[in-house]
Each structure stands twice: as C-alpha cells, then as structure tokens.
Design an enzyme around this catalytic site. Sequence first.
Site, PDB file in Angstrom:
ATOM      1  N   VAL A   1      -5.300 -10.709  -6.881  1.00  0.00           N
ATOM      2  CA  VAL A   1      -5.268  -9.389  -6.292  1.00  0.00           C
ATOM      3  C   VAL A   1      -3.657  -9.006  -5.981  1.00  0.00           C
ATOM      4  CG1 VAL A   1      -5.321  -8.008  -4.055  1.00  0.00           C
ATOM      5  CG2 VAL A   1      -7.239  -9.896  -4.803  1.00  0.00           C
TER       6      VAL A   1
ATOM      7  N   HIS B   1     -23.302  15.290   2.610  1.00  0.00           N
ATOM      8  CA  HIS B   1     -23.159  15.822   1.200  1.00  0.00           C
ATOM      9  C   HIS B   1     -21.969  16.905   1.047  1.00  0.00           C
ATOM     10  CE1 HIS B   1     -23.767  16.975  -2.813  1.00  0.00           C
ATOM     11  NE2 HIS B   1     -23.947  18.340  -2.341  1.00  0.00           N
TER      12      HIS B   1
ATOM     13  N   GLY C   1       9.210 -21.558  16.875  1.00  0.00           N
ATOM     14  CA  GLY C   1       8.130 -22.270  17.355  1.00  0.00           C
ATOM     15  C   GLY C   1       7.736 -23.886  17.026  1.00  0.00           C
TER      16      GLY C   1
ATOM     17  N   VAL D   1       1.265 -19.978 -18.155  1.00  0.00           N
ATOM     18  CA  VAL D   1       2.630 -20.165 -18.214  1.00  0.00           C
ATOM     19  C   VAL D   1       3.043 -21.665 -17.956  1.00  0.00           C
ATOM     20  CG1 VAL D   1       4.920 -19.144 -16.955  1.00  0.00           C
ATOM     21  CG2 VAL D   1       2.786 -17.865 -17.367  1.00  0.00           C
TER      22      VAL D   1
ATOM     23  N   LYS E   1       0.887  -1.230  -0.095  1.00  0.00           N
ATOM     24  CA  LYS E   1       0.041  -0.046   0.183  1.00  0.00           C
ATOM     25  C   LYS E   1       0.806   1.051  -0.104  1.00  0.00           C
ATOM     26  CE  LYS E   1      -2.301  -2.610  -0.339  1.00  0.00           C
ATOM     27  NZ  LYS E   1      -2.450  -4.092  -0.473  1.00  0.00           N
TER      28      LYS E   1
HETATM   29  P1  FAD Z   1       1.501 -14.236   8.219  1.00  0.00           P
HETATM   30  O1  FAD Z   1       1.449 -12.734   8.026  1.00  0.00           O
HETATM   31  O2  FAD Z   1       2.150 -14.999   7.268  1.00  0.00           O
HETATM   32  O3  FAD Z   1       2.351 -14.378   9.612  1.00  0.00           O
HETATM   33  C1  FAD Z   1       2.663 -15.480   9.932  1.00  0.00           C
HETATM   34  C2  FAD Z   1       3.916 -15.352  10.821  1.00  0.00           C
HETATM   35  O4  FAD Z   1       4.446 -16.655  11.488  1.00  0.00           O
HETATM   36  C3  FAD Z   1       5.172 -15.008   9.951  1.00  0.00           C
HETATM   37  O5  FAD Z   1       5.725 -13.912  10.669  1.00  0.00           O
HETATM   38  C4  FAD Z   1       5.875 -16.151  10.113  1.00  0.00           C
HETATM   39  O6  FAD Z   1       7.414 -16.093   9.907  1.00  0.00           O
HETATM   40  C5  FAD Z   1       5.654 -16.709  11.497  1.00  0.00           C
HETATM   41  N1  FAD Z   1       5.891 -18.288  11.567  1.00  0.00           N
HETATM   42  C6  FAD Z   1       5.553 -19.320  10.981  1.00  0.00           C
HETATM   43  N2  FAD Z   1       5.863 -20.597  11.509  1.00  0.00           N
HETATM   44  C7  FAD Z   1       6.607 -20.158  12.487  1.00  0.00           C
HETATM   45  C8  FAD Z   1       7.235 -20.962  13.494  1.00  0.00           C
HETATM   46  N3  FAD Z   1       6.974 -22.371  13.553  1.00  0.00           N
HETATM   47  N4  FAD Z   1       7.641 -20.520  14.635  1.00  0.00           N
HETATM   48  C9  FAD Z   1       7.733 -18.994  14.751  1.00  0.00           C
HETATM   49  N5  FAD Z   1       7.034 -18.222  13.697  1.00  0.00           N
HETATM   50  C10 FAD Z   1       6.358 -18.794  12.748  1.00  0.00           C
HETATM   51  N6  FAD Z   1      -4.378  -8.857   3.057  1.00  0.00           N
HETATM   52  C11 FAD Z   1      -5.258  -8.093   3.342  1.00  0.00           C
HETATM   53  O7  FAD Z   1      -5.941  -8.041   4.216  1.00  0.00           O
HETATM   54  N7  FAD Z   1      -5.105  -6.761   2.766  1.00  0.00           N
HETATM   55  C12 FAD Z   1      -4.105  -6.546   1.921  1.00  0.00           C
HETATM   56  O8  FAD Z   1      -3.889  -5.391   1.472  1.00  0.00           O
HETATM   57  C13 FAD Z   1      -3.133  -7.603   1.614  1.00  0.00           C
HETATM   58  N8  FAD Z   1      -1.917  -7.369   0.950  1.00  0.00           N
HETATM   59  C14 FAD Z   1      -1.188  -8.126   0.576  1.00  0.00           C
HETATM   60  C15 FAD Z   1      -0.153  -8.033  -0.355  1.00  0.00           C
HETATM   61  C16 FAD Z   1       0.757  -8.864  -0.558  1.00  0.00           C
HETATM   62  C17 FAD Z   1       2.097  -8.544  -1.651  1.00  0.00           C
HETATM   63  C18 FAD Z   1       0.798 -10.216   0.055  1.00  0.00           C
HETATM   64  C19 FAD Z   1       1.733 -11.294  -0.085  1.00  0.00           C
HETATM   65  C20 FAD Z   1      -0.311 -10.326   0.929  1.00  0.00           C
HETATM   66  C21 FAD Z   1      -1.212  -9.360   1.203  1.00  0.00           C
HETATM   67  N9  FAD Z   1      -2.399  -9.738   2.080  1.00  0.00           N
HETATM   68  C22 FAD Z   1      -3.180  -8.654   2.263  1.00  0.00           C
HETATM   69  C23 FAD Z   1      -2.625 -11.180   2.734  1.00  0.00           C
HETATM   70  C24 FAD Z   1      -1.981 -11.144   3.987  1.00  0.00           C
HETATM   71  O9  FAD Z   1      -0.739 -10.456   4.134  1.00  0.00           O
HETATM   72  C25 FAD Z   1      -2.179 -12.223   4.911  1.00  0.00           C
HETATM   73  O10 FAD Z   1      -3.561 -12.627   4.668  1.00  0.00           O
HETATM   74  C26 FAD Z   1      -1.953 -12.223   6.312  1.00  0.00           C
HETATM   75  O11 FAD Z   1      -0.382 -11.806   6.395  1.00  0.00           O
HETATM   76  C27 FAD Z   1      -2.085 -13.443   6.967  1.00  0.00           C
HETATM   77  O12 FAD Z   1      -1.883 -13.367   8.352  1.00  0.00           O
HETATM   78  P2  FAD Z   1      -1.201 -14.704   9.257  1.00  0.00           P
HETATM   79  O13 FAD Z   1      -0.956 -14.135  10.601  1.00  0.00           O
HETATM   80  O14 FAD Z   1      -2.259 -15.635   9.144  1.00  0.00           O
HETATM   81  O15 FAD Z   1       0.149 -15.052   8.581  1.00  0.00           O
HETATM   82  P1  AMP Z   2      -4.695 -15.483  -6.266  1.00  0.00           P
HETATM   83  O1  AMP Z   2      -4.754 -17.050  -6.168  1.00  0.00           O
HETATM   84  O2  AMP Z   2      -5.751 -14.828  -6.131  1.00  0.00           O
HETATM   85  O3  AMP Z   2      -3.523 -14.880  -5.599  1.00  0.00           O
HETATM   86  O4  AMP Z   2      -4.201 -15.581  -8.020  1.00  0.00           O
HETATM   87  C1  AMP Z   2      -3.313 -16.174  -8.655  1.00  0.00           C
HETATM   88  C2  AMP Z   2      -3.659 -16.199  -9.896  1.00  0.00           C
HETATM   89  O5  AMP Z   2      -2.577 -16.891 -10.581  1.00  0.00           O
HETATM   90  C3  AMP Z   2      -5.008 -17.148 -10.409  1.00  0.00           C
HETATM   91  O6  AMP Z   2      -5.754 -16.160 -10.948  1.00  0.00           O
HETATM   92  C4  AMP Z   2      -4.399 -18.295 -11.382  1.00  0.00           C
HETATM   93  O7  AMP Z   2      -5.424 -18.559 -12.222  1.00  0.00           O
HETATM   94  C5  AMP Z   2      -3.249 -17.732 -11.838  1.00  0.00           C
HETATM   95  N1  AMP Z   2      -2.337 -18.688 -12.280  1.00  0.00           N
HETATM   96  C6  AMP Z   2      -1.830 -19.953 -11.546  1.00  0.00           C
HETATM   97  N2  AMP Z   2      -0.898 -20.657 -12.252  1.00  0.00           N
HETATM   98  C7  AMP Z   2      -0.765 -19.937 -13.253  1.00  0.00           C
HETATM   99  C8  AMP Z   2      -0.006 -20.265 -14.493  1.00  0.00           C
HETATM  100  N3  AMP Z   2       1.023 -21.156 -14.520  1.00  0.00           N
HETATM  101  N4  AMP Z   2      -0.087 -19.318 -15.502  1.00  0.00           N
HETATM  102  C9  AMP Z   2      -0.823 -18.243 -15.421  1.00  0.00           C
HETATM  103  N5  AMP Z   2      -1.426 -18.067 -14.654  1.00  0.00           N
HETATM  104  C10 AMP Z   2      -1.650 -18.963 -13.628  1.00  0.00           C
END
Ligand code: FAD
Ligand code: AMP
Length: 475
Positions: free
Chosen positions: A191, A451, A122, A245, A58
């Site tokens: 996304v 508004h 952990g 791909v 963001k």
């Molecule tokens: P995570 O954020 O993956 O956190 C898990 C943590 O656990 C990590 O720090 C990991 O290192 C740690 N961990 C794992 N195993 C162990 C272990 N055994 N011991 C100790 N630590 C451990 N979601 C949104 O809602 N809005 C957004 O705008 C958005 N944008 C995104 C953009 C990108 C590029 C990506 C990649 C993701 C985005 N997401 C977004 C998704 C969002 O990041 C995830 O849904 C969210 O981080 C999940 O939270 P979580 O706590 O389940 O897992």
């Molecule tokens: P998301 O799961 O929303 O993060 O989106 C991943 C996207 O990647 C999905 O729309 C899939 O259809 C697309 N995708 C996965 N594998 C391939 C591939 N080999 N070539 C092109 N698109 C792919």
Amino acid sequence: MSDAYDVVVIGGGPAGYPAAIRAAQNKLTVACIDEWKNRDGSYAFGGTCLNAGCIPSKALLESSELYVRAKEEFGTHGVKLGSIELDLAQMQKRRASIVKTMTGGIGALFKANGVVGISGHGRLLPGNQVLVKASDGSEKTLQAKDVILASGSAPIRLSTVPHDGELIVDSWDALEFDAVPRRLGVIGAGVIGLELGSVWRRLGSEVTVLEALPELLTFADQTIAKEAQRHFKKQGLDIKLGAKVARAVVKGSAVDVTYSDAQGEHTLQVDKLVAAVGRRPFTQDLLAEGTGVALDPRGFIQVDEHCRTGAAHVWAVGDVVRGPMLAHKGKEEGVMVADLIAGHYGDLNYKVIPSVIYTAPEIAWVGQTEEQVKASGRPYKVGVFPFAASGRARAMEAGQGMAKVIAAKDDDEVLGVHVIGPLAGELIAEAVLAMEYSASTEDIQRTIHAHPTLSEAIHEAALAADKKAIDAINR
Ligand code: FAD
Ligand code: AMP
C-alpha cells in the site's frame, strides 16, 4: 502534577491517543507519553499516522491528483487554464500545515478531556510503574493502575539497502522531498509503495516499483487487483513483479539497485530509492526486565483478543500487536481497552476491518476476497457493477472501476465487498456497517440509495448478486 494515574498510555499515535481520551471520558485519570520528534526538533502527538503516514500521504495524494487532473482532465470539462505549473514548495507547505494543525488538535483534545500529555520517552517497569524521561531532560516514575502500550511500528530496513535519508530513503523521507526526483525507485508494491509511487509519478518522476512477489496486491480480491494493475500501467507506473531487490549502492548522486527476476540479475539506476518493504513492531527500550510482557517471534507484543498482555493490568494496542497495521484498527483497540479498564463493555470485530489504498482509482474492501470465499468451500454468488454505468461517476469524469459484492448462496449474508473507483474509501463504510450488522444482499437491495450518487454502485452490485441489477446487464 500527581505521579499516580489510573491509566498511563505509552505512545500517542492513533492507537494511544484515542485510548487516553476514552479513558478520560470514562472518568479515569490519564497520562499519555509520546516521544515523536519531527525533523525540526519539535515534539508532536499523533505518531506515524499524523506526522509521517496517513495524513501527509493523503495531503500529497490529493494535491498531486489535482495537478494531473488540471493538466489532463479539466479541458474535457470545458475548463480552459493557462499553462499548469507545479509549485512543489507550496504543495509541501500545505502538507506540513495540515500535519501541524492535526497534531496540534490532539493537544487541544487532551486539554478538553483532562488528559495529561507528556513529551518524552516511557519505559514500563515491573509493578505497573512507568519511567518517564521527559523532553526537558527530567526523569520521574509514574504509578499506574493500568498501562496501555501503544508504541507503534517502524519501517523495516534491509541491511543491503542502507538508508541514508538522502538518496536511499524511507516512506517518511519520501513524503518530504523538496524536488521531484527524475528517476524514482520504490522497493515494495504494498500500500505504502503504491501510494508514494503514485504521488511522485503524478508530479513527473519516472517511477519503477520493484516487487518480489509474482502478483500485485496478493492480499486484495484478484478481480480488483487486476483492474488496478491496468490503471497503474496506464498511468506510467512501471511495476516489475517477481523482482527481488538484492542490494542498493550509492554511486555519486544516483543509486544502483540490483534485483533479480526470472530472467536473471539486473541493475537499475535511480536518483532516489524508497524502501517500502513493510513495517515492524517498535518496542525499543519499552520494557524493563521482569514486566511479564512477552513478545512473539516476530517482535509483536503478545495479547489476547481483548489486547491484554500476559502482565496483569498491562494492555497493548495498535501496530505493536498482531493484526493489520492500520490506524483505525489501532484506534478501535485503544477505545475498547479504555472501556474494558473502566469496567464497560468492549469488543472489536476483527472480521470487518476496512482496507483502503488511496491510489487513483481508489481501492477499498472489507471482509473476504473471492479467492478466500472460494477456498472456504461455502457456495457463493457475486454481483459486480461498473462505475462506467454510474451517472454520478460519469459526471465526475471517474467512470472507471467497479463495485463487487460477494455473498453466501445459502443465507445471502454479505461476505465481502470490494471497490475500485472514485471515493472507494468513503463508499466502503456502507459495506462495513452492513457486515457489522450481518446484513444480507437483500438488506442492501431494499435500502434506498440517493440518485445520482456513487453509493448506487454498491446497491446495484448487491442487486447484481441476484441478477437483479437495473442499470447494468446481469451476467
Ligand atoms: P504509531 O502511529 O507508530 O504511534 C506510536 C507512537 O508511540 C509514536 O509517536 C512513537 O514515537 C511513540 N513511542 C514509541 N515508543 C515510545 C516510548 N517508549 N515512549 C514514548 N513514546 C513512544 N494507516 C491507515 O489506516 N490509513 C492510511 O492511509 C495509512 N497510511 C499510511 C501511510 C504511510 C506512509 C505509513 C508509513 C503508514 C500509513 N498507515 C496508514 C499506517 C498507520 O500510520 C499506522 O497503522 C498507525 O500509525 C499505527 O498507530 P499506532 O498508534 O499503533 O502507532
Ligand atoms: P507491505 O508489507 O504491504 O508494506 O508491502 C511490502 C512489500 O515489499 C511486499 O509486497 C513485499 O513482497 C515487498 N518486498 C519486501 N522485500 C523486498 C525486496 N527485497 N525486493 C522487492 N520487494 C520486496
């Protein structure tokens, strides 16, 4: 530090750290273990979201959008600037600084709430013990009354698209480029692929997005998806649909990407290739033998609707369990579990989880799409209001897109709200609240909206569902 806790949380991302904080607010003793390590070798709480996902993406989306607006829009406002230059190093410095502030904030929150934060790995052992390998190399076993697993997710890697972190990269790498790639390939128009493609397109890359599915945003309302597709095309994002791909091969300083579509096989050459093909639950080295925690066939930890695993007093929340991989979904699961552990009420309405795509225009929705409502067979009505008719959107030079409200014909209940337009992610909160309270379109119609605000678009769309819109022609 005592080695016995009421609650031990494994994972300090947006699912784990709120669980730890709420458990502490509930007067339980809590430790939260996290192994996230940044590129500079520092440990940080906040997981994917704060370190490599929601927040840095963001930050860059905002900066890159300002760059485009300064170039293309300021003149319309009568604001004359000299030549506009991109300072990517400063943009990245700002991104990194926001991430550092936000992740550091979790440490402060832990301290204020009395959560013991531990950097390290952990592993759940039988009998609700957790083996911790701390970042300083020490090992200890913690005894917990309850354990919350919040280990999150990791990017899916395609074996034929070998990640090297340089030319073939994942979403985290793509947030930290130190130069704008001339030609950027993105696999996956989900996304993450669309947000990252937007950032680098705005900063000057020629972006090609290869998506295997024949339609864009199949999970969104198709009126909104079609509108989005039009805008992305205008912005110069080359989205190839039905393009699967097969492989990618590094050739010198470029990457040859081979994909097939209805016309046959093609090769595209790019300077960087981002694989954004989805994420998988992350449970590596998390569960020792005999814990009783089961995984489903896709690798998610199996839980019931209250995030209980099959093992007594072991819970799992966030990306590592079923449901949308969204930070706010994980957060609410974490809070629910922490309340249930303390004997309080806890529940989560999975039917009203908002989704947001932070492209321009922004896309946000909650509830069912029109396609889903139609398939359900329930008679429905639709109200649409275009931002072109919103005075505030016009003033913002953002009169694109629409708000769409879908409601049941029988009892007027709001079934889904879909927005593409300025600050859609903020606007959707009203719809989420409305649906949480099972509101009807009449409830929204009778609610006074200031508004001129963007929120009037939701008001007018709710009115339009009964052909009572004032500021647009009812159809
Ligand atoms: P995570 O954020 O993956 O956190 C898990 C943590 O656990 C990590 O720090 C990991 O290192 C740690 N961990 C794992 N195993 C162990 C272990 N055994 N011991 C100790 N630590 C451990 N979601 C949104 O809602 N809005 C957004 O705008 C958005 N944008 C995104 C953009 C990108 C590029 C990506 C990649 C993701 C985005 N997401 C977004 C998704 C969002 O990041 C995830 O849904 C969210 O981080 C999940 O939270 P979580 O706590 O389940 O897992
Ligand atoms: P998301 O799961 O929303 O993060 O989106 C991943 C996207 O990647 C999905 O729309 C899939 O259809 C697309 N995708 C996965 N594998 C391939 C591939 N080999 N070539 C092109 N698109 C792919």
